[in-house]
Design a protein around this motif. Structure first.
Motif, PDB file in Angstrom:
ATOM      1  N   ARG A 219      30.120  86.003  81.684  1.00 56.39           N
ATOM      2  CA  ARG A 219      30.167  87.369  81.199  1.00 56.39           C
ATOM      3  C   ARG A 219      31.359  87.611  80.294  1.00 56.39           C
ATOM      4  O   ARG A 219      31.432  88.633  79.623  1.00 56.39           O
ATOM      5  N   LEU A 220      32.324  86.711  80.298  1.00 58.25           N
ATOM      6  CA  LEU A 220      33.493  86.876  79.442  1.00 58.25           C
ATOM      7  C   LEU A 220      33.100  86.805  77.974  1.00 58.25           C
ATOM      8  O   LEU A 220      32.258  85.998  77.580  1.00 58.25           O
ATOM      9  N   SER A 221      33.756  87.625  77.177  1.00 52.42           N
ATOM     10  CA  SER A 221      33.443  87.616  75.745  1.00 52.42           C
ATOM     11  C   SER A 221      33.852  86.310  75.080  1.00 52.42           C
ATOM     12  O   SER A 221      33.312  85.948  74.033  1.00 52.42           O
ATOM     13  N   ASP A 222      34.831  85.584  75.691  1.00 51.89           N
ATOM     14  CA  ASP A 222      35.245  84.323  75.082  1.00 51.89           C
ATOM     15  C   ASP A 222      34.484  83.122  75.642  1.00 51.89           C
ATOM     16  O   ASP A 222      34.791  81.985  75.301  1.00 51.89           O
ATOM     17  N   ALA A 223      33.495  83.357  76.510  1.00 51.27           N
ATOM     18  CA  ALA A 223      32.631  82.257  76.941  1.00 51.27           C
ATOM     19  C   ALA A 223      31.822  81.778  75.743  1.00 51.27           C
ATOM     20  O   ALA A 223      31.360  82.582  74.927  1.00 51.27           O
ATOM     21  N   GLU A 224      31.638  80.484  75.649  1.00 52.08           N
ATOM     22  CA  GLU A 224      30.915  79.949  74.497  1.00 52.08           C
ATOM     23  C   GLU A 224      29.477  80.456  74.451  1.00 52.08           C
ATOM     24  O   GLU A 224      28.910  80.606  73.372  1.00 52.08           O
ATOM     25  N   PHE A 225      28.881  80.703  75.634  1.00 51.82           N
ATOM     26  CA  PHE A 225      27.556  81.310  75.681  1.00 51.82           C
ATOM     27  C   PHE A 225      27.643  82.489  76.641  1.00 51.82           C
ATOM     28  O   PHE A 225      27.702  82.310  77.865  1.00 51.82           O
ATOM     29  N   ALA A 226      27.693  83.695  76.082  1.00 52.35           N
ATOM     30  CA  ALA A 226      27.906  84.904  76.874  1.00 52.35           C
ATOM     31  C   ALA A 226      26.577  85.495  77.333  1.00 52.35           C
ATOM     32  O   ALA A 226      25.623  85.602  76.550  1.00 52.35           O
ATOM     33  N   VAL A 227      26.524  85.865  78.614  1.00 46.55           N
ATOM     34  CA  VAL A 227      25.354  86.518  79.209  1.00 46.55           C
ATOM     35  C   VAL A 227      25.844  87.811  79.832  1.00 46.55           C
ATOM     36  O   VAL A 227      26.506  87.812  80.875  1.00 46.55           O
ATOM     37  N   ASN A 228      25.546  88.929  79.190  1.00 47.67           N
ATOM     38  CA  ASN A 228      26.095  90.217  79.592  1.00 47.67           C
ATOM     39  C   ASN A 228      25.211  90.865  80.659  1.00 47.67           C
ATOM     40  O   ASN A 228      24.323  91.670  80.370  1.00 47.67           O
ATOM     41  N   ASP A 229      25.455  90.462  81.898  1.00 49.43           N
ATOM     42  CA  ASP A 229      24.721  91.017  83.036  1.00 49.43           C
ATOM     43  C   ASP A 229      25.710  91.110  84.199  1.00 49.43           C
ATOM     44  O   ASP A 229      26.488  90.164  84.417  1.00 49.43           O
ATOM     45  N   ARG A 231      25.496  90.670  87.278  1.00 45.34           N
ATOM     46  CA  ARG A 231      25.381  89.636  88.309  1.00 45.34           C
ATOM     47  C   ARG A 231      25.985  88.310  87.880  1.00 45.34           C
ATOM     48  O   ARG A 231      26.153  87.397  88.706  1.00 45.34           O
ATOM     49  N   VAL A 232      26.294  88.186  86.627  1.00 49.36           N
ATOM     50  CA  VAL A 232      26.872  86.962  86.085  1.00 49.36           C
ATOM     51  C   VAL A 232      28.385  87.026  86.217  1.00 49.36           C
ATOM     52  O   VAL A 232      29.006  88.015  85.837  1.00 49.36           O
ATOM     53  N   SER A 233      28.985  85.979  86.776  1.00 52.70           N
ATOM     54  CA  SER A 233      30.433  85.921  86.919  1.00 52.70           C
ATOM     55  C   SER A 233      31.097  85.782  85.556  1.00 52.70           C
ATOM     56  O   SER A 233      30.471  85.368  84.576  1.00 52.70           O
ATOM     57  N   ARG A 234      32.373  86.117  85.519  1.00 51.97           N
ATOM     58  CA  ARG A 234      33.101  86.071  84.250  1.00 51.97           C
ATOM     59  C   ARG A 234      33.035  84.677  83.630  1.00 51.97           C
ATOM     60  O   ARG A 234      32.824  84.530  82.438  1.00 51.97           O
ATOM     61  N   ARG A 235      33.240  83.660  84.432  1.00 51.02           N
ATOM     62  CA  ARG A 235      32.961  82.282  84.026  1.00 51.02           C
ATOM     63  C   ARG A 235      32.017  81.726  85.068  1.00 51.02           C
ATOM     64  O   ARG A 235      32.440  81.240  86.113  1.00 51.02           O
ATOM     65  N   HIS A 236      30.740  81.819  84.810  1.00 50.93           N
ATOM     66  CA  HIS A 236      29.723  81.575  85.823  1.00 50.93           C
ATOM     67  C   HIS A 236      29.420  80.080  86.003  1.00 50.93           C
ATOM     68  O   HIS A 236      29.265  79.609  87.130  1.00 50.93           O
ATOM     69  N   ALA A 237      29.317  79.353  84.914  1.00 48.31           N
ATOM     70  CA  ALA A 237      28.940  77.940  84.988  1.00 48.31           C
ATOM     71  C   ALA A 237      29.533  77.202  83.799  1.00 48.31           C
ATOM     72  O   ALA A 237      29.892  77.812  82.784  1.00 48.31           O
ATOM     73  N   ARG A 238      29.624  75.878  83.958  1.00 50.06           N
ATOM     74  CA  ARG A 238      30.164  75.039  82.891  1.00 50.06           C
ATOM     75  C   ARG A 238      29.195  73.896  82.629  1.00 50.06           C
ATOM     76  O   ARG A 238      28.592  73.353  83.556  1.00 50.06           O
ATOM     77  N   ILE A 239      29.043  73.541  81.363  1.00 46.67           N
ATOM     78  CA  ILE A 239      28.236  72.380  80.997  1.00 46.67           C
ATOM     79  C   ILE A 239      29.155  71.327  80.392  1.00 46.67           C
ATOM     80  O   ILE A 239      29.894  71.603  79.435  1.00 46.67           O
ATOM     81  N   ASP A 240      29.129  70.136  80.970  1.00 50.93           N
ATOM     82  CA  ASP A 240      29.948  69.013  80.516  1.00 50.93           C
ATOM     83  C   ASP A 240      29.050  67.886  80.027  1.00 50.93           C
ATOM     84  O   ASP A 240      27.851  67.838  80.331  1.00 50.93           O
ATOM     85  N   TRP A 241      29.661  66.966  79.282  1.00 50.77           N
ATOM     86  CA  TRP A 241      28.999  65.718  78.881  1.00 50.77           C
ATOM     87  C   TRP A 241      29.643  64.608  79.707  1.00 50.77           C
ATOM     88  O   TRP A 241      30.807  64.271  79.527  1.00 50.77           O
ATOM     89  N   VAL A 242      28.901  64.060  80.673  1.00 51.48           N
ATOM     90  CA  VAL A 242      29.435  63.077  81.603  1.00 51.48           C
ATOM     91  C   VAL A 242      28.481  61.892  81.677  1.00 51.48           C
ATOM     92  O   VAL A 242      27.304  62.053  82.011  1.00 51.48           O
TER      93      VAL A 242
END
Length: 313
Positions: A219-229, A231-242
């Motif tokens: 939900r943070l405006s500086d998240a690379e992919f913002a979802v304005n809801d 129920r969504v945490s400010r930094r809800h999830a992270r996607i990595d290349w592993v």
């Protein structure tokens, strides 16, 4: 030129919920006390605390082994500390570690290792310790401590990927689960330069090449992919290349659900992670059974994968 040290950043996560539950005064006291305990763990293992950062600590160590021992002890002590805490008051610790030459100026320190440790701390999930391979290669590991290589990881702001490892401190055996979900076999994962993940939420579309990862959904405006809801945490999830896979890690308060195209069921992530397969959907903050849940569609370009795993994060 500077002197060679191992740098650690240790940050508290979950403090926002504590402020909501306790109010500013009590929450500030709780966060301050935990930050002091984090600093004491560094000092008791011959570390030099450079500064505290509100809900975090920056420290440097002359010996790599001392830095690792300090962070392992910190995580283990904190696990015991919070074992009986109400869930709404639990704050976890995440750590980033890097070694290199640093320069001390006016009570602060500077250098690539400082920046790298800070970035790894940002990328780590709650209760994780992320370190460069240079750190983990430089010291023997104590009993109950093991290292999992994450492979070359792109670090935001740095031109080249770095070999990164996760230090497992809980003494458990490797419990990563490997499953072969038919019929998703196929070619080997493509090179990092060719792989990308495409995300869609409502009318928002974005594509992220693997070399730009990690990214955050939230939900943070500086998240690379913002979802304005809400129920969504400010930094809800992270996607990595592993290890040539796109890995989704839940960082949220209420959970994340993943549904793969053609799959037989939904995968629930609560502070855990999974490899993303070909295409599907990510429900954030509520399960798919709630038709109003904010749902992000994903698809992988040149990135079909054949293995699915879930691990504790």
């Amino acid at each position: 030129m500077g002197t060679f040290h191992t740098v650690i950043f240790a940050d508290l996560t979950g403090s926002t919920g504590v402020f909501e539950a306790l109010g500013n005064q009590k929450a500030t006291l709780a966060v301050t006390r935990l930050t002091q305990l984090m600093a004491q763990a560094c000092e008791s293992h011959h570390g030099d605390v450079v500064k505290t950062l509100g809900d975090g600590v920056l420290a440097v160590f002359e010996q790599v082994s001392d830095a690792i021992a300090a962070m392992v002890a910190l995580q283990r002590e904190h696990r015991e500390r919070i074992a009986q805490w109400p869930p709404r008051l639990v704050m976890q610790i995440k750590v980033g570690m890097a070694s290199g030459n640093i320069v001390r100026v006016d009570g602060d320190c500077y250098g690539e290792a400082v920046n790298l440790a800070a970035r790894l701390c940002d990328m780590a999930a709650p209760s994780e310790i992320w370190a460069t391979a240079q750190v983990t290669d430089a010291a023997p590991l104590a009993s109950g401590v093991r290292v999992r290589a994450l492979g070359p990881v792109a670090i935001r702001g740095m031109a080249e990927a770095r070999e990164v490892c996760q230090i497992h401190w809980d003494g458990a055996e490797n419990t990563d689960l490997l499953t072969l979900p038919a019929p998703l076999g196929g070619p080997e994962a493509p090179e990092k330069a060719l792989s990308r993940i495409n995300l869609t939420w409502l009318d928002v579309n974005a594509a992220f090449p693997a070399y730009q990862l990690p990214i955050h959904l939230g939900r943070l405006s500086d998240a690379e992919f913002a979802v304005n809801d809400p129920r969504v945490s400010r930094r809800h999830a992270r996607i990595d290349w592993v290890d040539n896979n796109f890995v989704l890690t839940d960082l949220s308060s209420y959970g994340t659900w993943v549904r793969f195209a053609g799959g037989s069921g939904d995968l629930t992530l609560r502070r855990s992670a999974c490899v993303l397969l070909e295409k599907g959907e990510i429900s954030m903050g509520a399960p798919f059974t709630d038709f109003t849940a904010p749902t992000v569609s994903f698809s992988l370009s040149n990135g079909a994968v054949s293995l699915l795993y879930q691990r504790k994060a």
